[in-house]
Design a protein around this motif. Structure first.
Motif, PDB file in Angstrom:
ATOM      1  N   GLN A 195     -16.424   9.716   2.422  1.00 33.94           N
ATOM      2  CA  GLN A 195     -15.590   9.302   3.828  1.00 33.94           C
ATOM      3  C   GLN A 195     -14.041   9.012   3.141  1.00 33.94           C
ATOM      4  O   GLN A 195     -13.830   8.164   2.212  1.00 33.94           O
ATOM      5  CB  GLN A 195     -15.921   8.305   4.472  1.00 33.94           C
ATOM      6  N   PRO A 196     -13.012   9.145   4.154  1.00 29.16           N
ATOM      7  CA  PRO A 196     -11.580   8.674   3.619  1.00 29.16           C
ATOM      8  C   PRO A 196     -11.630   7.286   4.092  1.00 29.16           C
ATOM      9  O   PRO A 196     -12.243   6.746   4.744  1.00 29.16           O
ATOM     10  CB  PRO A 196     -10.793   9.605   4.618  1.00 29.16           C
ATOM     11  N   GLY A 197     -10.384   6.793   3.306  1.00 26.84           N
ATOM     12  CA  GLY A 197     -10.130   5.388   3.746  1.00 26.84           C
ATOM     13  C   GLY A 197      -9.620   5.228   5.027  1.00 26.84           C
ATOM     14  O   GLY A 197      -9.346   6.333   5.711  1.00 26.84           O
ATOM     15  N   SER A 198      -9.464   4.024   5.532  1.00 24.07           N
ATOM     16  CA  SER A 198      -8.639   3.785   6.799  1.00 24.07           C
ATOM     17  C   SER A 198      -7.660   2.953   6.806  1.00 24.07           C
ATOM     18  O   SER A 198      -7.066   2.034   7.998  1.00 24.07           O
ATOM     19  CB  SER A 198     -10.064   3.295   7.769  1.00 24.07           C
ATOM     20  N   TRP A 199      -6.886   2.780   5.732  1.00 27.34           N
ATOM     21  CA  TRP A 199      -5.871   1.995   5.581  1.00 27.34           C
ATOM     22  C   TRP A 199      -4.587   2.391   6.511  1.00 27.34           C
ATOM     23  O   TRP A 199      -4.033   1.348   7.061  1.00 27.34           O
ATOM     24  CB  TRP A 199      -5.064   1.840   4.171  1.00 27.34           C
ATOM     25  N   GLY A 200      -4.443   3.720   6.775  1.00 30.88           N
ATOM     26  CA  GLY A 200      -3.203   3.995   7.682  1.00 30.88           C
ATOM     27  C   GLY A 200      -2.210   3.967   7.131  1.00 30.88           C
ATOM     28  O   GLY A 200      -1.912   3.862   5.538  1.00 30.88           O
ATOM     29  N   ALA A 201      -1.041   3.837   7.825  1.00 29.28           N
ATOM     30  CA  ALA A 201       0.495   3.744   7.148  1.00 29.28           C
ATOM     31  C   ALA A 201       0.908   2.199   7.055  1.00 29.28           C
ATOM     32  O   ALA A 201       2.226   2.150   6.618  1.00 29.28           O
ATOM     33  CB  ALA A 201       1.395   4.495   8.121  1.00 29.28           C
ATOM     34  N   GLN A 202       0.177   1.431   7.051  1.00 33.76           N
ATOM     35  CA  GLN A 202       0.877  -0.139   7.085  1.00 33.76           C
ATOM     36  C   GLN A 202       1.068  -0.481   5.862  1.00 33.76           C
ATOM     37  O   GLN A 202       0.583  -0.196   4.747  1.00 33.76           O
ATOM     38  CB  GLN A 202      -0.248  -1.130   7.589  1.00 33.76           C
ATOM     39  N   ARG A 203       2.043  -1.370   5.456  1.00 34.06           N
ATOM     40  CA  ARG A 203       2.532  -1.826   4.278  1.00 34.06           C
ATOM     41  C   ARG A 203       2.344  -3.551   4.463  1.00 34.06           C
ATOM     42  O   ARG A 203       2.715  -4.154   5.370  1.00 34.06           O
ATOM     43  CB  ARG A 203       3.977  -1.619   3.995  1.00 34.06           C
ATOM     44  N   CYS A 260       3.302  -5.334  -3.160  1.00 38.79           N
ATOM     45  CA  CYS A 260       2.848  -4.890  -1.795  1.00 38.79           C
ATOM     46  C   CYS A 260       1.804  -3.984  -1.740  1.00 38.79           C
ATOM     47  O   CYS A 260       1.519  -3.165  -2.532  1.00 38.79           O
ATOM     48  CB  CYS A 260       4.023  -4.440  -0.948  1.00 38.79           C
ATOM     49  N   ILE A 261       1.060  -3.950  -0.569  1.00 35.09           N
ATOM     50  CA  ILE A 261       0.008  -2.881  -0.602  1.00 35.09           C
ATOM     51  C   ILE A 261       0.355  -1.825   0.199  1.00 35.09           C
ATOM     52  O   ILE A 261       0.916  -2.073   1.389  1.00 35.09           O
ATOM     53  CB  ILE A 261      -1.373  -3.430  -0.008  1.00 35.09           C
ATOM     54  N   ASP A 262       0.337  -0.531  -0.192  1.00 32.59           N
ATOM     55  CA  ASP A 262       0.541   0.556   0.621  1.00 32.59           C
ATOM     56  C   ASP A 262      -0.412   1.666   0.738  1.00 32.59           C
ATOM     57  O   ASP A 262      -1.496   1.513   0.042  1.00 32.59           O
ATOM     58  CB  ASP A 262       1.747   1.519  -0.477  1.00 32.59           C
ATOM     59  N   PRO A 263      -0.364   2.816   1.556  1.00 34.49           N
ATOM     60  CA  PRO A 263      -1.162   3.694   1.552  1.00 34.49           C
ATOM     61  C   PRO A 263      -1.108   4.691   0.377  1.00 34.49           C
ATOM     62  O   PRO A 263       0.230   4.721  -0.119  1.00 34.49           O
ATOM     63  CB  PRO A 263      -0.890   4.705   2.747  1.00 34.49           C
ATOM     64  N   ILE A 264      -2.201   5.192  -0.226  1.00 29.52           N
ATOM     65  CA  ILE A 264      -1.896   5.948  -1.736  1.00 29.52           C
ATOM     66  C   ILE A 264      -1.007   7.207  -1.416  1.00 29.52           C
ATOM     67  O   ILE A 264      -0.507   7.557  -2.124  1.00 29.52           O
ATOM     68  CB  ILE A 264      -3.316   6.383  -2.020  1.00 29.52           C
ATOM     69  N   GLU A 265      -0.990   7.607  -0.127  1.00 24.20           N
ATOM     70  CA  GLU A 265      -0.218   8.775   0.071  1.00 24.20           C
ATOM     71  C   GLU A 265       1.267   8.384  -0.014  1.00 24.20           C
ATOM     72  O   GLU A 265       2.030   9.415  -0.259  1.00 24.20           O
ATOM     73  CB  GLU A 265      -0.453   9.301   1.658  1.00 24.20           C
ATOM     74  N   LEU A 301      -3.788   9.317   8.266  1.00 26.69           N
ATOM     75  CA  LEU A 301      -4.711  10.677   8.365  1.00 26.69           C
ATOM     76  C   LEU A 301      -5.297  10.830   9.575  1.00 26.69           C
ATOM     77  O   LEU A 301      -5.448   9.980  10.522  1.00 26.69           O
ATOM     78  CB  LEU A 301      -5.898  10.079   7.114  1.00 26.69           C
ATOM     79  N   GLY A 302      -5.631  12.167   9.968  1.00 29.88           N
ATOM     80  CA  GLY A 302      -6.231  12.559  11.189  1.00 29.88           C
ATOM     81  C   GLY A 302      -7.259  13.137  11.037  1.00 29.88           C
ATOM     82  O   GLY A 302      -8.401  12.669  10.448  1.00 29.88           O
ATOM     83  N   PRO A 345      -6.115   1.955   0.224  1.00 34.12           N
ATOM     84  CA  PRO A 345      -4.784   1.246  -0.021  1.00 34.12           C
ATOM     85  C   PRO A 345      -4.772   0.879  -1.478  1.00 34.12           C
ATOM     86  O   PRO A 345      -5.517   0.907  -2.423  1.00 34.12           O
ATOM     87  CB  PRO A 345      -5.333  -0.292   0.493  1.00 34.12           C
ATOM     88  N   VAL A 346      -3.377   1.048  -1.934  1.00 35.78           N
ATOM     89  CA  VAL A 346      -2.998   0.732  -3.185  1.00 35.78           C
ATOM     90  C   VAL A 346      -2.162  -0.527  -3.413  1.00 35.78           C
ATOM     91  O   VAL A 346      -1.087  -0.633  -2.721  1.00 35.78           O
ATOM     92  CB  VAL A 346      -2.354   2.186  -3.876  1.00 35.78           C
ATOM     93  N   LEU A 347      -2.135  -1.509  -4.375  1.00 39.39           N
ATOM     94  CA  LEU A 347      -1.383  -2.327  -4.753  1.00 39.39           C
ATOM     95  C   LEU A 347      -0.410  -1.909  -5.712  1.00 39.39           C
ATOM     96  O   LEU A 347      -0.490  -1.428  -6.582  1.00 39.39           O
ATOM     97  CB  LEU A 347      -2.122  -3.624  -5.305  1.00 39.39           C
TER      98      LEU A 347
END
Length: 362
Positions: free
Chosen positions: A345-353, A62-67, A320-321, A79-81
């Motif tokens: 610039q920061p990524g924009s993946w957000g909290a989605q999975r 699955c793809i997660d946020p790196i955080e 991220l904010g 995003p990180v796989l």
């Protein structure tokens, strides 16, 4: 789909004087007779050699946020796989991924993917990195290393989420291919490791020292706080002082909340105040970047400048904010560099999975 060998060869083993075959990946040093498997379950003895049974096989992708790894200073917002296999070389009674790490059914590994398929999937989905996680990747290191090499050719970073319970020679090979790692420092006493994890503390400390001082791998540390077990303020202070003295003040430390699971369902969830108290202790010991995790706390989940205190990266539950880093990864206010790996610039993946599925071969 490219087929995978169900019994992949390995090279960290030797024949012991008693005729058994000893695995030399982790400090357990399992001595096995023909057909036996090690404590990790995915390495075993076949034809007098140690083989890996989980090469090319996973419990899912699955793809997660790196955080979520957690890594707060490594390509924020990207995003990180993520994937893992089955088994583990520790036996933590509080394991929060026990359905995978404690699995003894190879049917758990229903998903298959070759290293090249995973590298191509990262490119296709826009992932900047791939994480070896859910169970400890040191036990499937041959698979992880091959994936990391395939990914590096396509400028995809590799992230290890590990307990760091590994011997020196395989440690050097494994982490040579890792660009970032979150090491789970489960407690700071031999009693804790022996009683609750079935392991030892010193090999983990050795891994942390090695990674910080002898590699280019970016390192962050996680400490899961369990009420009544490793939440003593004196022990937390000793751990933080050790990190400061042996690793340096800028290695990020994450205090995360325990929830009742596996063999410790009689314990309460970690109160937010306990995490906040641990964070205060760490900051008073001189650590610069200390976070709380598994809780919704924007202040203690955000990153601040170690020099002027400016809010640099605002976070709330992987989202991220505010972003106050310049293109060189320095504080916009005082220009102090922030330790880690950052882009303009920061990524924009957000909290989605997002679940990723590969086509079956048959």
């Amino acid at each position: 789909m490219q087929s995978v060998n169900p019994q992949h060869p390995t090279h960290y083993w030797h024949r012991s004087e008693d005729g058994r075959t000893q695995c030399d990946v982790c400090p357990h040093r399992c001595k096995l007779q023909e057909g036996q498997r090690g404590l990790c379950y995915v390495r075993g003895c076949e034809a007098g050699e140690i083989v890996l049974y989980s090469y090319g096989r996973s419990s899912g992708f699955c793809i997660d946020p790196i955080e979520k790894k957690p890594l707060n200073h490594f390509l924020p917002g990207t995003p990180v796989l993520s994937f893992g296999t089955a088994g583990c070389n520790l036996s933590c009674k509080f394991c929060q991924n026990w359905d995978m790490s404690k699995s003894r059914q190879m049917d758990t590994l229903a998903s298959q993917a070759s290293p090249q398929m995973l590298a191509d999937a990262c490119v296709k989905t826009g992932c900047r990195s791939i994480a070896y996680t859910y169970n400890d990747p040191v036990i499937f290191m041959e698979y992880a290393v091959d994936v990391a090499q395939a990914c590096r050719e396509q400028n995809i970073h590799s992230v290890a989420v590990s307990a760091g319970f590994i011997l020196p020679d395989p440690r050097a090979e494994f982490f040579r291919y890792m660009d970032a790692a979150n090491i789970d420092l489960k407690g700071f006493s031999e009693r804790f490791y022996h009683k609750l994890c079935g392991g030892h503390l010193q090999p983990v400390l050795d891994t942390l020292i090695y990674l910080v001082h002898q590699t280019d791998c970016w390192v962050e540390i996680t400490n899961l706080i369990i009420p009544g077990e490793n939440d003593d303020p004196d022990e937390i202070s000793q751990m933080c002082e050790w990190i400061y003295e042996k690793l340096g003040p800028r290695v990020p430390l994450h205090f995360t909340a325990f929830h009742p699971d596996y063999k410790m369902q009689d314990r309460q969830r970690t109160p937010l105040q306990t995490l906040e108290n641990a964070r205060s202790i760490a900051l008073s010991c001189g650590l610069k970047h200390v976070y709380t995790g598994n809780v919704a706390a924007t202040d203690s989940g955000s990153t601040y400048c170690s020099h002027c205190g400016q809010l640099l990266i605002e976070r709330c539950q992987y989202q991220l904010g505010e972003w106050n880093l310049d293109k060189h990864g320095c504080c916009n206010h005082c220009k102090t560099p922030l330790a880690g790996k950052f882009e303009a610039q920061p990524g924009s993946w957000g909290a989605q999975r997002q679940v990723v599925r590969f086509k079956s071969s048959g």
